[in-house]
Design a protein around this motif. Structure first.
Motif, PDB file in Angstrom:
ATOM      1  N   LEU A  36      -1.314   5.434  10.957  1.00 18.07           N
ATOM      2  CA  LEU A  36      -1.886   5.029   9.682  1.00 18.07           C
ATOM      3  C   LEU A  36      -1.596   3.566   9.352  1.00 18.07           C
ATOM      4  CD1 LEU A  36      -1.050   8.146   7.481  1.00 18.07           C
ATOM      5  CD2 LEU A  36      -3.050   7.703   8.924  1.00 18.07           C
ATOM      6  N   HIS A  37      -2.487   2.992   8.575  1.00 18.90           N
ATOM      7  CA  HIS A  37      -2.282   1.650   8.022  1.00 18.90           C
ATOM      8  C   HIS A  37      -1.897   1.852   6.566  1.00 18.90           C
ATOM      9  CE1 HIS A  37      -3.615  -2.788   7.919  1.00 18.90           C
ATOM     10  NE2 HIS A  37      -2.744  -2.554   6.960  1.00 18.90           N
ATOM     11  N   LEU A  38      -0.619   1.651   6.254  1.00 18.84           N
ATOM     12  CA  LEU A  38      -0.120   1.880   4.900  1.00 18.84           C
ATOM     13  C   LEU A  38      -0.534   0.745   3.962  1.00 18.84           C
ATOM     14  CD1 LEU A  38       3.482   3.172   5.698  1.00 18.84           C
ATOM     15  CD2 LEU A  38       1.391   4.499   5.281  1.00 18.84           C
ATOM     16  N   PRO A  39      -0.755   1.047   2.685  1.00 16.66           N
ATOM     17  CA  PRO A  39      -1.153   0.009   1.727  1.00 16.66           C
ATOM     18  C   PRO A  39      -0.148  -1.143   1.626  1.00 16.66           C
ATOM     19  CG  PRO A  39      -1.443   2.181   0.755  1.00 16.66           C
ATOM     20  CD  PRO A  39      -0.743   2.379   2.082  1.00 16.66           C
ATOM     21  N   SER A  40       1.129  -0.862   1.855  1.00 19.37           N
ATOM     22  CA  SER A  40       2.143  -1.915   1.723  1.00 19.37           C
ATOM     23  C   SER A  40       2.144  -2.899   2.885  1.00 19.37           C
ATOM     24  CB  SER A  40       3.538  -1.295   1.579  1.00 19.37           C
ATOM     25  OG  SER A  40       3.872  -0.560   2.748  1.00 19.37           O
ATOM     26  N   ILE A  41       1.380  -2.629   3.919  1.00 21.03           N
ATOM     27  CA  ILE A  41       1.315  -3.519   5.079  1.00 21.03           C
ATOM     28  C   ILE A  41       0.101  -4.426   4.936  1.00 21.03           C
ATOM     29  CG2 ILE A  41       1.200  -3.653   7.600  1.00 21.03           C
ATOM     30  CD1 ILE A  41       3.713  -2.206   6.349  1.00 21.03           C
ATOM     31  N   GLY A  42       0.350  -5.716   4.919  1.00 19.13           N
ATOM     32  CA  GLY A  42      -0.742  -6.680   4.805  1.00 19.13           C
ATOM     33  C   GLY A  42      -1.370  -6.670   3.421  1.00 19.13           C
ATOM     34  N   ALA A  43      -0.559  -6.395   2.413  1.00 19.81           N
ATOM     35  CA  ALA A  43      -1.074  -6.334   1.049  1.00 19.81           C
ATOM     36  C   ALA A  43      -1.601  -7.687   0.601  1.00 19.81           C
ATOM     37  CB  ALA A  43       0.026  -5.853   0.102  1.00 19.81           C
ATOM     38  N   LYS A  44      -2.599  -7.631  -0.238  1.00 20.27           N
ATOM     39  CA  LYS A  44      -3.181  -8.853  -0.784  1.00 20.27           C
ATOM     40  C   LYS A  44      -2.313  -9.356  -1.943  1.00 20.27           C
ATOM     41  CE  LYS A  44      -7.861  -7.858   0.575  1.00 20.27           C
ATOM     42  NZ  LYS A  44      -8.114  -6.674   1.188  1.00 20.27           N
ATOM     43  N   PRO A  45      -2.464 -10.639  -2.315  1.00 26.89           N
ATOM     44  CA  PRO A  45      -1.685 -11.173  -3.446  1.00 26.89           C
ATOM     45  C   PRO A  45      -1.923 -10.336  -4.705  1.00 26.89           C
ATOM     46  CG  PRO A  45      -2.785 -12.941  -2.275  1.00 26.89           C
ATOM     47  CD  PRO A  45      -3.302 -11.653  -1.689  1.00 26.89           C
ATOM     48  N   THR A  47       0.048  -7.480  -7.515  1.00 28.62           N
ATOM     49  CA  THR A  47       1.112  -6.485  -7.597  1.00 28.62           C
ATOM     50  C   THR A  47       1.231  -5.793  -6.243  1.00 28.62           C
ATOM     51  OG1 THR A  47       0.608  -6.123  -9.920  1.00 28.62           O
ATOM     52  CG2 THR A  47       1.931  -4.448  -8.814  1.00 28.62           C
ATOM     53  N   PRO A  48       2.398  -5.860  -5.611  1.00 31.25           N
ATOM     54  CA  PRO A  48       2.525  -5.250  -4.290  1.00 31.25           C
ATOM     55  C   PRO A  48       2.503  -3.724  -4.370  1.00 31.25           C
ATOM     56  CG  PRO A  48       4.641  -6.091  -5.041  1.00 31.25           C
ATOM     57  CD  PRO A  48       3.627  -6.506  -6.059  1.00 31.25           C
ATOM     58  N   PRO A  49       1.892  -3.079  -3.368  1.00 32.71           N
ATOM     59  CA  PRO A  49       1.916  -1.624  -3.324  1.00 32.71           C
ATOM     60  C   PRO A  49       3.359  -1.132  -3.198  1.00 32.71           C
ATOM     61  CG  PRO A  49       0.325  -2.502  -1.765  1.00 32.71           C
ATOM     62  CD  PRO A  49       1.140  -3.652  -2.269  1.00 32.71           C
ATOM     63  N   THR A  50       3.598   0.056  -3.700  1.00 30.06           N
ATOM     64  CA  THR A  50       4.936   0.637  -3.701  1.00 30.06           C
ATOM     65  C   THR A  50       5.047   1.750  -2.669  1.00 30.06           C
ATOM     66  OG1 THR A  50       4.375   2.328  -5.318  1.00 30.06           O
ATOM     67  CG2 THR A  50       5.129   0.193  -6.188  1.00 30.06           C
ATOM     68  N   LEU A  51       6.254   2.257  -2.509  1.00 31.82           N
ATOM     69  CA  LEU A  51       6.491   3.417  -1.668  1.00 31.82           C
ATOM     70  C   LEU A  51       5.612   4.573  -2.136  1.00 31.82           C
ATOM     71  CD1 LEU A  51       9.827   4.675  -0.334  1.00 31.82           C
ATOM     72  CD2 LEU A  51       8.367   6.264  -1.553  1.00 31.82           C
ATOM     73  N   SER A  52       5.438   4.728  -3.427  1.00 32.45           N
ATOM     74  CA  SER A  52       4.582   5.795  -3.962  1.00 32.45           C
ATOM     75  C   SER A  52       3.129   5.609  -3.542  1.00 32.45           C
ATOM     76  CB  SER A  52       4.693   5.866  -5.482  1.00 32.45           C
ATOM     77  OG  SER A  52       5.986   6.262  -5.860  1.00 32.45           O
ATOM     78  N   ASP A  53       2.665   4.360  -3.470  1.00 32.58           N
ATOM     79  CA  ASP A  53       1.306   4.090  -2.994  1.00 32.58           C
ATOM     80  C   ASP A  53       1.169   4.481  -1.525  1.00 32.58           C
ATOM     81  OD1 ASP A  53       0.436   2.988  -5.483  1.00 32.58           O
ATOM     82  OD2 ASP A  53       1.344   1.069  -4.920  1.00 32.58           O
ATOM     83  N   ASP A  54       2.187   4.156  -0.741  1.00 33.72           N
ATOM     84  CA  ASP A  54       2.170   4.544   0.673  1.00 33.72           C
ATOM     85  C   ASP A  54       2.159   6.063   0.807  1.00 33.72           C
ATOM     86  OD1 ASP A  54       2.153   1.892   1.513  1.00 33.72           O
ATOM     87  OD2 ASP A  54       4.311   1.833   1.944  1.00 33.72           O
ATOM     88  N   ALA A  55       2.986   6.757   0.011  1.00 31.68           N
ATOM     89  CA  ALA A  55       3.038   8.219   0.062  1.00 31.68           C
ATOM     90  C   ALA A  55       1.689   8.827  -0.316  1.00 31.68           C
ATOM     91  CB  ALA A  55       4.145   8.742  -0.841  1.00 31.68           C
ATOM     92  N   ALA A  56       1.027   8.261  -1.320  1.00 32.86           N
ATOM     93  CA  ALA A  56      -0.282   8.773  -1.738  1.00 32.86           C
ATOM     94  C   ALA A  56      -1.316   8.607  -0.628  1.00 32.86           C
ATOM     95  CB  ALA A  56      -0.739   8.070  -3.016  1.00 32.86           C
ATOM     96  N   CYS A  57      -1.273   7.482   0.062  1.00 29.61           N
ATOM     97  CA  CYS A  57      -2.181   7.243   1.190  1.00 29.61           C
ATOM     98  C   CYS A  57      -1.954   8.286   2.288  1.00 29.61           C
ATOM     99  CB  CYS A  57      -1.968   5.831   1.720  1.00 29.61           C
ATOM    100  SG  CYS A  57      -2.829   5.471   3.268  1.00 29.61           S
ATOM    101  N   ILE A  58      -0.697   8.524   2.612  1.00 24.43           N
ATOM    102  CA  ILE A  58      -0.352   9.511   3.645  1.00 24.43           C
ATOM    103  C   ILE A  58      -0.823  10.895   3.213  1.00 24.43           C
ATOM    104  CG2 ILE A  58       1.552  10.623   4.889  1.00 24.43           C
ATOM    105  CD1 ILE A  58       3.109   7.885   4.372  1.00 24.43           C
ATOM    106  N   ALA A  59      -0.582  11.238   1.942  1.00 29.48           N
ATOM    107  CA  ALA A  59      -0.988  12.550   1.425  1.00 29.48           C
ATOM    108  C   ALA A  59      -2.496  12.748   1.537  1.00 29.48           C
ATOM    109  CB  ALA A  59      -0.529  12.702  -0.026  1.00 29.48           C
TER     110      ALA A  59
END
Length: 162
Positions: A36-45, A47-59
């Protein structure tokens, strides 16, 4: 039912391409696998994505496979253990079966990975280790912009089902 589908949950700053040799080898065995490509990787300028954003993507990825009746194995690497663990709320096979649904997470394989308790923030995993087992580390904060903060990455508090 066939073999389970596998999702590789990358470590911090790791793009899915890093895992391509593994994906290719497992795919040749006839097993569905995706890094998977997590939201926190290569985020745009911004508010940075959080661990919760990554978890939601995985879910979302898990749910799509589970809703297709697939059993799912998460393979987490490094940081990926934290959002991987958080992502399984309501998606374990046992939980789904109790509700008359097929598919769901059957295993999590932690590969050189953080292994948090369900609902435990990533930072507290390391904080709970005995001091003699910690590796000395330092961060040179002068290389980060003044607006940079690790705090959003350390916040994670969702209630998980068992």
């Amino acid at each position: 039912m066939g073999p389970p589908s596998m999702l590789i949950i990358p470590g911090a700053s790791a793009l899915p391409e890093l895992y391509q040799p593994v994906v290719d080898a497992v795919t040749k065995q006839g097993i569905h696998i995706q890094a998977l490509h997590l939201p926190s990787i290569g985020a745009k300028p911004g508010t940075p994505p959080t661990l919760s954003d990554d978890a939601a993507c995985i879910a979302q990825h898990i749910a799509r496979l589970a809703d297709a009746g697939k059993d799912v194995v998460l393979v987490t690497h490094s940081y990926g253990g934290a959002p991987g663990t958080q992502s399984v709320q309501g998606l374990s096979k046992a939980y789904r079966q109790k509700r008359g649904l097929e598919g769901g997470v059957v295993r999590i394989a932690y590969m050189a990975s953080l292994v948090p308790e369900l609902g435990q923030p990533a930072a507290s995993v390391q904080a709970s280790l005995p001091v003699e087992s910690l590796v000395p580390a330092a961060v040179d904060v002068s290389i980060f912009p003044s607006s940079f903060s690790l705090l959003p990455l350390l916040r994670s508090s969702i209630t998980l089902d068992t």
